[in-house]
Design an enzyme around this catalytic site. Structure first.
Site, short mmCIF file in Angstrom:
data_model
loop_
_atom_site.label_atom_id
_atom_site.label_comp_id
_atom_site.label_asym_id
_atom_site.label_seq_id
_atom_site.Cartn_x
_atom_site.Cartn_y
_atom_site.Cartn_z
CD GLU A 166 43.17 102.57 66.05
OE1 GLU A 166 41.98 102.29 66.21
OE2 GLU A 166 43.99 101.77 65.54
CD GLU A 195 49.11 99.54 64.34
OE1 GLU A 195 48.16 99.17 63.62
OE2 GLU A 195 48.98 99.89 65.52
O1 G3I Z 1 42.04 84.54 69.23
C1 G3I Z 1 40.63 84.58 69.00
C2 G3I Z 1 40.11 83.21 68.67
O2 G3I Z 1 40.27 82.39 69.80
C3 G3I Z 1 38.64 83.33 68.28
O3 G3I Z 1 38.19 82.07 67.87
C4 G3I Z 1 38.46 84.30 67.14
C5 G3I Z 1 36.99 84.49 66.78
O4 G3I Z 1 36.75 85.76 66.23
O5 G3I Z 1 38.98 85.54 67.53
C6 G3I Z 1 40.36 85.51 67.84
O6 G3I Z 1 40.75 86.80 68.24
C7 G3I Z 1 40.88 87.74 67.21
C8 G3I Z 1 42.32 88.27 67.25
O7 G3I Z 1 42.46 89.33 66.33
C9 G3I Z 1 43.33 87.20 66.91
O8 G3I Z 1 43.16 86.77 65.61
C10 G3I Z 1 39.92 88.86 67.48
O9 G3I Z 1 38.59 88.39 67.29
C11 G3I Z 1 40.18 90.00 66.53
O10 G3I Z 1 39.37 91.12 66.89
C12 G3I Z 1 41.63 90.43 66.63
O11 G3I Z 1 41.87 91.43 65.68
C13 G3I Z 1 42.99 92.23 65.94
C14 G3I Z 1 42.53 93.69 65.95
O12 G3I Z 1 43.66 94.55 66.05
C15 G3I Z 1 41.61 93.98 67.13
O13 G3I Z 1 42.29 93.82 68.35
C16 G3I Z 1 44.01 92.00 64.83
O14 G3I Z 1 44.53 90.68 64.94
C17 G3I Z 1 45.14 93.01 64.98
O15 G3I Z 1 46.05 92.89 63.91
C18 G3I Z 1 44.54 94.42 64.97
O16 G3I Z 1 45.59 95.35 65.13
C19 G3I Z 1 45.18 96.71 65.09
C20 G3I Z 1 46.06 97.46 66.05
O17 G3I Z 1 45.95 96.89 67.32
C21 G3I Z 1 45.70 98.94 66.08
N1 G3I Z 1 45.72 99.51 64.75
C22 G3I Z 1 44.94 98.81 63.75
C23 G3I Z 1 45.35 97.35 63.69
C24 G3I Z 1 44.59 96.63 62.62
O18 G3I Z 1 43.23 96.62 62.93
#
Ligand code: G3I
Length: 385
Positions: free
Chosen positions: A190, A295
């Site tokens: 991205e 994705e």
């Molecule tokens: O694991 C922690 C947990 O311990 C905590 O309590 C909680 C509180 O917010 O957060 C949890 O982590 C989250 C994680 O997902 C696991 O659920 C993060 O906050 C959250 O930001 C994270 O989101 C991920 C996001 O990327 C950002 O990294 C999504 O799961 C993931 O599916 C998403 O994937 C992205 C690709 O990498 C790139 N393209 C877009 C796609 C969708 O956004």
């Protein structure tokens, strides 16, 4: 032996054709029932159950009737190691249907290097070991992104040489650790804005526009065999963005930068235009790079409505869009460039979309109990035809 094989092939292809005809008839029946009925939303649940259960009966009559069994290219899913370790249904749906794992979150920089110089391999190692035991490949996601940056990097003070060292060390430590076991990587994720300009990310600010090319060079130095991808979102709708990504891909290739493929994330909705998708995929495929639908998920509730109702018509539209994606991919991308299609998560309740928008949706192929949905069969039909 040759005769036996030939007979067997003929029988198999007859069975496959028969199955395809039955699938087509059942899906057509379902669509006709819906589209001919002015009150499609009011179709009785029984009708849908009967058709879906017939589809299931056909599919379960042959154990090769799984996504990976019918696809001619790898089928992946973005996987969460905690769910994999704790949920037997999740694990079973994965192992039956997929032959590739993308690391949803565990190989992002904040997870792999939460503190400067301290790498935490535990979760990604678990996925790599699981994949090895189950004859799957692993696609690493992602080395350099403007999201999931650890705080120590956000706060990092240093000149451009120090930033370059930080970026290079991260890439080479990670790619080196998984040399030979993670055979492909999203190197940069991205890097563009919707208007086609380069995103003014922390990497761009400290390292300039050509940081992207150098990321690929560093990754290639660490594992010359690894397949290296540029991955981006929403470029399937955004002409300026898709043109900018396309121009960059051509530029990297002209300069012999070691890039092997491009990932089109494909977070789309039931309303996404199939002709636009076809054009963009065709445009990227014209680079000669490997094409990864990296994705894939499809929003049903595209307007994020708070009064969304899951009707049969919506289920049909969803199944049909999954089918269309598989068919477009197969029709537009040359076989040698088909790196695969990856679903972003497995069951509806795992989807990042639910956490992101809080509105009701059912974007994936499996329900919250990892049962196959109508969309599973639509996708399977697209892979089969
Ligand atoms: O694991 C922690 C947990 O311990 C905590 O309590 C909680 C509180 O917010 O957060 C949890 O982590 C989250 C994680 O997902 C696991 O659920 C993060 O906050 C959250 O930001 C994270 O989101 C991920 C996001 O990327 C950002 O990294 C999504 O799961 C993931 O599916 C998403 O994937 C992205 C690709 O990498 C790139 N393209 C877009 C796609 C969708 O956004």
């Amino acid at each position: 032996m040759a005769n036996y094989t030939a007979t067997n092939n003929t029988q198999n292809s007859t069975i496959r054709s028969f199955r395809a005809v039955v699938f087509a008839a059942l899906i057509a029946l379902l669509f006709n029932l819906t589209s001919c009925n002015p009150k499609a939303d009011a179709i009785s649940p029984e009708t849908e159950t009967i058709v879906a259960s017939s589809l299931r009966a056909v599919a379960s009559s042959d154990s090769s009737n799984t996504l990976k069994g019918v696809a001619s290219f790898p089928i992946g899913a973005a996987i969460n190691p905690q769910l994999l370790a704790s949920n037997a249904l999740y694990k079973s749906a994965l192992v039956k249907n997929y032959n590739s794992i993308s690391t949803e979150n565990c190989a992002k920089m904040n997870r792999l290097q939460p503190k400067a110089g301290q790498f935490n391999w535990t979760d990604t190692d678990a996925l790599v070991n699981f994949a090895r035991q189950n004859n799957m490949k692993v696609h690493g996601h992602t080395l350099i992104w403007h999201v999931a940056v650890p705080t120590w990097v956000t706060n990092f003070q240093g000149d451009s040489l120090a930033w370059e060292k930080l970026m290079k060390t991260h890439i080479q430590t990670v790619v080196g650790h998984y040399k030979g076991s993670i055979k492909s990587w999203d190197v940069v994720n991205e890097a563009f804005e919707a208007d086609g300009s380069l995103r003014k990310s922390i990497w761009y600010q400290h390292l300039g526009a050509d940081y992207i090319a150098r990321c690929f060079q560093y990754a290639h130095e660490a594992d010359p065999q690894a397949l290296l991808f540029y991955n981006d979102n929403n470029s399937v709708y955004q002409t300026k963005k898709s043109d900018a990504v396309y121009a960059m891909l051509k530029n990297l290739k002209q300069r012999n930068i070691p890039i092997n493929g491009v990932g089109l994330q494909m977070h789309i909705t039931v309303n996404t235009s199939e002709s636009i998708l076809t054009n963009v995929i065709r445009q990227y495929a014209s680079t000669g790079l490997l094409i990864h639908i990296s994705e894939l998920d499809i929003r049903m509730n595209y307007s994020l409505s708070t009064t969304f109702v899951l009707t049969d018509a919506v289920k049909n539209a969803h199944a049909s869009k999954y089918k269309a994606i598989a068919k477009i991919y197969k029709g537009v991308v040359a076989k040698a460039q088909q790196f695969g299609i990856t679903n972003w998560n497995l069951g509806d309740s795992d989807s990042w979309l639910l956490t992101e928008s809080k509105s009701e949706d059912h974007p994936l192929l499996f329900d919250e109990n990892y049962n196959r949905k109508l969309s599973f069969y639509g996708f399977m039909q697209g892979l089969t035809e």
